[in-house]
Design an enzyme around this catalytic site. Structure first.
Site, PDB file in Angstrom:
ATOM      1  N   HIS A 124      -1.975   6.106   5.895  1.00 42.11           N
ATOM      2  CA  HIS A 124      -2.739   5.650   4.745  1.00 42.11           C
ATOM      3  C   HIS A 124      -3.096   4.171   4.905  1.00 42.11           C
ATOM      4  CE1 HIS A 124      -0.857   8.949   1.968  1.00 42.11           C
ATOM      5  NE2 HIS A 124      -1.766   9.427   2.805  1.00 42.11           N
ATOM      6  N   ASP A 136       1.678  13.165  -0.374  1.00 43.28           N
ATOM      7  CA  ASP A 136       0.665  13.620   0.574  1.00 43.28           C
ATOM      8  C   ASP A 136       1.363  14.162   1.821  1.00 43.28           C
ATOM      9  OD1 ASP A 136      -1.835  14.106   1.658  1.00 43.28           O
ATOM     10  OD2 ASP A 136      -2.048  12.099   2.495  1.00 43.28           O
ATOM     11  N   SER A 168       2.798   6.978   5.495  1.00 42.21           N
ATOM     12  CA  SER A 168       2.182   6.048   4.551  1.00 42.21           C
ATOM     13  C   SER A 168       2.987   4.763   4.540  1.00 42.21           C
ATOM     14  CB  SER A 168       2.108   6.703   3.160  1.00 42.21           C
ATOM     15  OG  SER A 168       1.482   5.846   2.239  1.00 42.21           O
TER      16      SER A 168
END
Length: 336
Positions: free
Chosen positions: A39, A131, A12
């Site tokens: 992401h 995540d 991310s």
């Protein structure tokens, strides 16, 4: 003998730099496919394949729905699509967001683990919140290899640190500079076939719901976990509570999924939104009451004017309290 030939990578914040370094040091004859989720904004245009193509020796492209998986190729999840692994090909889906993201890392890792088991190497790099932890746990449950960037070496250590705190049997915790060499070593070292753990029903359910499979969505029975007391911030449905080891997660009927930390962050955002709405409503009420007071004074209706003045003053006082709370929220956010 069995080969590690499916490498899934999740990252991310800070991920473009990390992926550029990783891809730069992969050999052109890599005997594995590399499948990446970074992401990205749902409404933006991703140029990650161009960046990685210039950096490394392997071809890179956005994944296409139904595209065959080829060794020596790098596939990148396009914006606003979950990227899933099926037997021999890739699947794109616009199922519900997980951890407020689409694409999300957990669906990629989970689907690869379900389909290829021991042949999967999962790599979790820099990023915020958590995540990837649940997906990494799924990879380990199916006998795959879990590699996590050392949090001390990550631009944003949250994702690696959460994985380390919640998964006991991570295979390698390494600085970014060492991850490429261990990937090449694993890919080039065949392993003996061992009996695979069966695919847990929870893993099957979560992979299918990421594809918005209506049979799974509409099935009232066999839902993993237990109903919680919380509502889904995205759709308002009941969140089901799932526990895996030290990890606590939540998922609603339609598939929105949250880790406990991501749910807490989402609730904080919703609370701030509600405060802004209340602030705006009070300011509008104060302004309208003040205007009405002036009209009543112009008509020599002193009692009505006084009543509207009191209402305006009360609304301004309450809006000032909310304003102070919002300023503290903004100050805490900027410090973090």
């Amino acid at each position: 003998m069995l080969e590690y030939n499916i490498i899934v990578v999740g990252t991310s914040a800070g991920g473009v730099e990390a992926l550029t370094y990783l891809v730069k040091h992969l050999p052109p004859d890599l005997n594995a496919a590399v499948i990446i989720v970074l992401h990205v904004s749902s409404h933006g245009t991703s140029v990650l394949p161009k960046i990685l193509s210039r950096a490394g020796n392997l071809p890179v492209s956005h994944a296409q729905d139904g595209e065959a998986i080829v060794h020596g190729w790098i596939y990148v999840a396009p914006p606003d699509y979950h990227l899933l692994v099926e037997r021999g090909y890739l699947r794109l889906t616009r199922g519900a967001k997980e951890n407020r993201c689409r694409p999300a890392i957990d669906p990629l890792f989970r689907s690869a683990a379900r389909t290829y088991g021991q042949r999967v190497i999962a790599v979790l790099l820099t990023g915020m919140l958590d995540d990837g932890t649940a997906g990494l746990m799924a990879v380990k449950m199916r006998g795959g290899v879990a590699i996590v960037q050392n949090p001390n070496n990550a631009l944003y250590p949250d994702m690696p640190r959460n994985a380390i705190e919640n998964i006991e049997d991570i295979d390698h915790i390494l600085p970014l500079s060492d991850i490429t060499s261990i990937l090449v070593a694993l890919v080039n070292t065949p392993m003996e076939i061992e009996p695979e753990n069966p695919v847990p029903s929870k893993m099957e359910f979560e992979t299918e719901i990421a594809q918005l499979n209506l049979e799974v969505v509409e099935n009232e029975g066999d839902r993993p976990g237990k109903p919680s007391t919380f509502g889904c911030p995205d759709c308002g449905g009941i969140l089901w509570e799932l526990e895996e080891g030290n990890l606590l997660r939540f998922r609603c009927r339609t598939g929105h999924a949250y880790s406990a930390e991501t749910l807490l962050a989402t609730q904080s955002d919703k609370l701030e939104d509600a405060l802004w709405i209340a602030f705006r409503a009070l300011e509008e009420k104060a302004s309208l009451s003040h205007r009405m007071a002036l009209r009543m004074e112009a008509r020599n209706q002193a009692l009505a004017a006084q009543r509207f003045k009191e209402e305006a003053q009360s609304a301004w006082q309450r809006s000032a309290i909310i304003r102070d709370v919002l300023l503290k929220v903004d100050a805490n956010t900027s410090v973090d």
